[in-house]
Design a protein around this motif. Structure first.
Motif, PDB file in Angstrom:
ATOM      1  N   VAL A 196     -40.656  17.204 -39.806  1.00  0.00           N
ATOM      2  CA  VAL A 196     -39.829  17.504 -40.973  1.00  0.00           C
ATOM      3  C   VAL A 196     -38.508  16.747 -40.802  1.00  0.00           C
ATOM      4  N   VAL A 197     -38.053  16.119 -41.869  1.00  0.00           N
ATOM      5  CA  VAL A 197     -36.770  15.422 -41.859  1.00  0.00           C
ATOM      6  C   VAL A 197     -35.714  16.344 -42.471  1.00  0.00           C
ATOM      7  N   VAL A 198     -34.596  16.506 -41.783  1.00  0.00           N
ATOM      8  CA  VAL A 198     -33.482  17.314 -42.285  1.00  0.00           C
ATOM      9  C   VAL A 198     -32.295  16.395 -42.545  1.00  0.00           C
ATOM     10  N   LEU A 199     -31.798  16.408 -43.778  1.00  0.00           N
ATOM     11  CA  LEU A 199     -30.573  15.699 -44.134  1.00  0.00           C
ATOM     12  C   LEU A 199     -29.464  16.735 -44.191  1.00  0.00           C
ATOM     13  N   ASP A 200     -28.575  16.670 -43.232  1.00  0.00           N
ATOM     14  CA  ASP A 200     -27.535  17.684 -43.076  1.00  0.00           C
ATOM     15  C   ASP A 200     -26.314  17.318 -43.933  1.00  0.00           C
ATOM     16  N   GLN A 201     -26.147  18.055 -45.003  1.00  0.00           N
ATOM     17  CA  GLN A 201     -25.026  17.867 -45.935  1.00  0.00           C
ATOM     18  C   GLN A 201     -24.901  16.419 -46.419  1.00  0.00           C
ATOM     19  N   GLY A 203     -29.410  27.807 -41.002  1.00  0.00           N
ATOM     20  CA  GLY A 203     -30.118  28.847 -40.268  1.00  0.00           C
ATOM     21  C   GLY A 203     -31.552  29.051 -40.700  1.00  0.00           C
ATOM     22  N   GLU A 204     -32.002  28.306 -41.708  1.00  0.00           N
ATOM     23  CA  GLU A 204     -33.357  28.475 -42.241  1.00  0.00           C
ATOM     24  C   GLU A 204     -34.267  27.290 -41.931  1.00  0.00           C
ATOM     25  N   LEU A 205     -33.887  26.443 -40.992  1.00  0.00           N
ATOM     26  CA  LEU A 205     -34.685  25.255 -40.710  1.00  0.00           C
ATOM     27  C   LEU A 205     -36.106  25.645 -40.311  1.00  0.00           C
ATOM     28  N   PRO A 206     -37.084  24.804 -40.632  1.00  0.00           N
ATOM     29  CA  PRO A 206     -38.471  25.111 -40.257  1.00  0.00           C
ATOM     30  C   PRO A 206     -38.642  25.218 -38.750  1.00  0.00           C
ATOM     31  N   PRO A 207     -39.712  25.855 -38.299  1.00  0.00           N
ATOM     32  CA  PRO A 207     -39.941  25.978 -36.855  1.00  0.00           C
ATOM     33  C   PRO A 207     -40.199  24.616 -36.227  1.00  0.00           C
ATOM     34  N   GLY A 208     -39.938  24.553 -34.933  1.00  0.00           N
ATOM     35  CA  GLY A 208     -40.172  23.320 -34.197  1.00  0.00           C
ATOM     36  C   GLY A 208     -38.925  22.872 -33.466  1.00  0.00           C
ATOM     37  N   PRO A 209     -39.083  22.061 -32.428  1.00  0.00           N
ATOM     38  CA  PRO A 209     -37.920  21.577 -31.676  1.00  0.00           C
ATOM     39  C   PRO A 209     -37.062  20.664 -32.544  1.00  0.00           C
ATOM     40  N   ARG A 265     -25.809  21.067 -35.465  1.00  0.00           N
ATOM     41  CA  ARG A 265     -25.687  20.579 -34.081  1.00  0.00           C
ATOM     42  C   ARG A 265     -25.965  21.714 -33.096  1.00  0.00           C
ATOM     43  N   ALA A 266     -25.527  22.910 -33.440  1.00  0.00           N
ATOM     44  CA  ALA A 266     -25.763  24.055 -32.563  1.00  0.00           C
ATOM     45  C   ALA A 266     -27.244  24.414 -32.482  1.00  0.00           C
ATOM     46  N   ARG A 267     -28.001  24.076 -33.511  1.00  0.00           N
ATOM     47  CA  ARG A 267     -29.441  24.359 -33.515  1.00  0.00           C
ATOM     48  C   ARG A 267     -30.241  23.328 -32.735  1.00  0.00           C
ATOM     49  N   ALA A 268     -29.620  22.201 -32.381  1.00  0.00           N
ATOM     50  CA  ALA A 268     -30.356  21.090 -31.783  1.00  0.00           C
ATOM     51  C   ALA A 268     -30.861  21.434 -30.383  1.00  0.00           C
ATOM     52  N   ASP A 269     -32.119  21.130 -30.129  1.00  0.00           N
ATOM     53  CA  ASP A 269     -32.682  21.229 -28.785  1.00  0.00           C
ATOM     54  C   ASP A 269     -32.479  19.934 -28.014  1.00  0.00           C
ATOM     55  N   HIS A 270     -32.378  18.828 -28.749  1.00  0.00           N
ATOM     56  CA  HIS A 270     -32.193  17.516 -28.132  1.00  0.00           C
ATOM     57  C   HIS A 270     -31.277  16.688 -29.025  1.00  0.00           C
ATOM     58  N   LEU A 271     -30.389  15.915 -28.412  1.00  0.00           N
ATOM     59  CA  LEU A 271     -29.577  14.949 -29.149  1.00  0.00           C
ATOM     60  C   LEU A 271     -30.101  13.555 -28.848  1.00  0.00           C
ATOM     61  N   ASP A 290     -45.171  15.780 -32.863  1.00  0.00           N
ATOM     62  CA  ASP A 290     -45.516  15.871 -34.284  1.00  0.00           C
ATOM     63  C   ASP A 290     -44.826  17.041 -34.976  1.00  0.00           C
ATOM     64  N   ASP A 291     -44.479  18.079 -34.204  1.00  0.00           N
ATOM     65  CA  ASP A 291     -43.834  19.239 -34.829  1.00  0.00           C
ATOM     66  C   ASP A 291     -42.314  19.161 -34.778  1.00  0.00           C
ATOM     67  N   ALA A 292     -41.765  17.965 -34.528  1.00  0.00           N
ATOM     68  CA  ALA A 292     -40.318  17.809 -34.440  1.00  0.00           C
ATOM     69  C   ALA A 292     -39.644  18.079 -35.782  1.00  0.00           C
ATOM     70  N   VAL A 293     -38.443  18.599 -35.693  1.00  0.00           N
ATOM     71  CA  VAL A 293     -37.531  18.689 -36.842  1.00  0.00           C
ATOM     72  C   VAL A 293     -36.436  17.659 -36.567  1.00  0.00           C
ATOM     73  N   LEU A 294     -36.392  16.614 -37.378  1.00  0.00           N
ATOM     74  CA  LEU A 294     -35.492  15.479 -37.159  1.00  0.00           C
ATOM     75  C   LEU A 294     -34.278  15.621 -38.058  1.00  0.00           C
ATOM     76  N   ALA A 295     -33.114  15.842 -37.462  1.00  0.00           N
ATOM     77  CA  ALA A 295     -31.900  16.148 -38.235  1.00  0.00           C
ATOM     78  C   ALA A 295     -30.942  14.964 -38.217  1.00  0.00           C
ATOM     79  N   PHE A 296     -30.450  14.620 -39.409  1.00  0.00           N
ATOM     80  CA  PHE A 296     -29.549  13.485 -39.590  1.00  0.00           C
ATOM     81  C   PHE A 296     -28.295  13.944 -40.324  1.00  0.00           C
ATOM     82  N   GLY A 297     -27.132  13.648 -39.766  1.00  0.00           N
ATOM     83  CA  GLY A 297     -25.881  13.987 -40.425  1.00  0.00           C
ATOM     84  C   GLY A 297     -25.488  12.943 -41.451  1.00  0.00           C
ATOM     85  N   SER A 298     -24.423  13.211 -42.169  1.00  0.00           N
ATOM     86  CA  SER A 298     -23.936  12.260 -43.164  1.00  0.00           C
ATOM     87  C   SER A 298     -23.258  11.093 -42.452  1.00  0.00           C
TER      88      SER A 298
END
Length: 258
Positions: A116-121, A175-181, A217-223, A199-207
């Motif tokens: 899952v791709v997360v676009l953070d703000q 706080g509602e991000l899908p499950p996964g690292p 950032r506090a939810r991140a398991d890995h940077l 394959d179950d990664a949640v990939l988060a990208f900031g602006s």
């Protein structure tokens, strides 16, 4: 004017009166993709039916019959009055937005076969659309946005070329991000090239301007960080997503993996 024209315009106005559930498909390619991926499209109009069907013959024979049954030709001025900015193909349609419940089920389902791709703000509507198009191309499970940007805004849908219907697209709180690292892209992170993304990664990208929010950032398991020449400030958001999804695909993920 044939009888079909007033019927199409009546259907258009009825659907457009409920913008929360109607999605503008702006142009031939957006309509083509939406049909390919199962969108419910009650009405479609064009200023030039022959030209639109010729495009279908050339570029999308798989949906040609459905387009022929769906498209209603209207005067070009009428077509132009229905859209914010006329598209060169003079095609527009209204689709039914997938239910939030259905998207949330798709995003939360485990095990997943794609991230899952997360676009953070995010701030830029066109960039968000480009990311959704990328995610669909790589077979990502979905795209989540946090913050105020509506990922179903007409400008985002235009940038996504109708491929919102090929993946799950929703706006959620941090706080509602899908499950996964959660693997969050950050300049202080580990070099992406040394990491295999599951394959179950949640990939988060900031602006581009402010990076990741404190909540994500506090939810991140890995940077993770992307390789970048010194003194270059950042990559375009869509470019960052493309590089990361390509890395996932090239190291064993993706729709064509065994």
């Amino acid at each position: 004017m044939t009888d079909a024209v007033p019927d199409a315009l009546t259907a258009w106005r009825r659907l457009a009166s409920a913008p929360a559930s109607a999605v503008l498909l702006d142009g031939f390619h957006a309509l083509k993709h939406a049909l390919r991926f199962g969108a419910e499209v009650p009405v479609a109009v064009t200023g030039d039916r022959a030209a639109a069907l010729a495009l279908a013959d050339e570029l999308a024979p798989d949906v040609r019959e459905r387009l022929a049954a769906l498209l209603t030709e209207v005067p070009h001025a009428t077509y132009a009055s229905l859209v914010p900015r006329p598209h060169p193909t003079a095609v527009a349609a209204l689709a039914v937005r997938p239910s939030r419940a259905a998207n949330l089920r798709a995003l939360s389902r485990t095990p997943r076969t794609a991230p899952v791709v997360v676009l953070d703000q995010p701030r830029n509507l066109g960039n968000a659309g480009a990311v959704i198009r990328l995610a669909a191309g790589f077979g990502a499970t979905g795209v989540v946005t946090t913050g105020t940007l509506d990922p179903w805004h007409p400008t985002v849908v235009r940038g996504g070329a109708g491929l919102h219907f090929a993946t799950a697209v929703e706006r959620l709180d941090a706080g509602e991000l899908p499950p996964g690292p959660v693997f969050a892209l950050d300049p202080e992170g580990e070099d992406l090239r040394g990491v295999k993304l599951p394959d179950d990664a949640v990939l988060a990208f900031g602006s581009e301007r402010s990076g990741l929010s404190a909540a994500v950032r506090a939810r991140a398991d890995h940077l993770l960080s992307l390789p970048m020449r010194p003194q270059v400030s950042s990559y375009n958001l869509a470019t960052s997503v493309a590089m990361t999804l390509y890395h996932w695909s090239a190291t064993g993920g993706g729709p064509h993996s065994s």
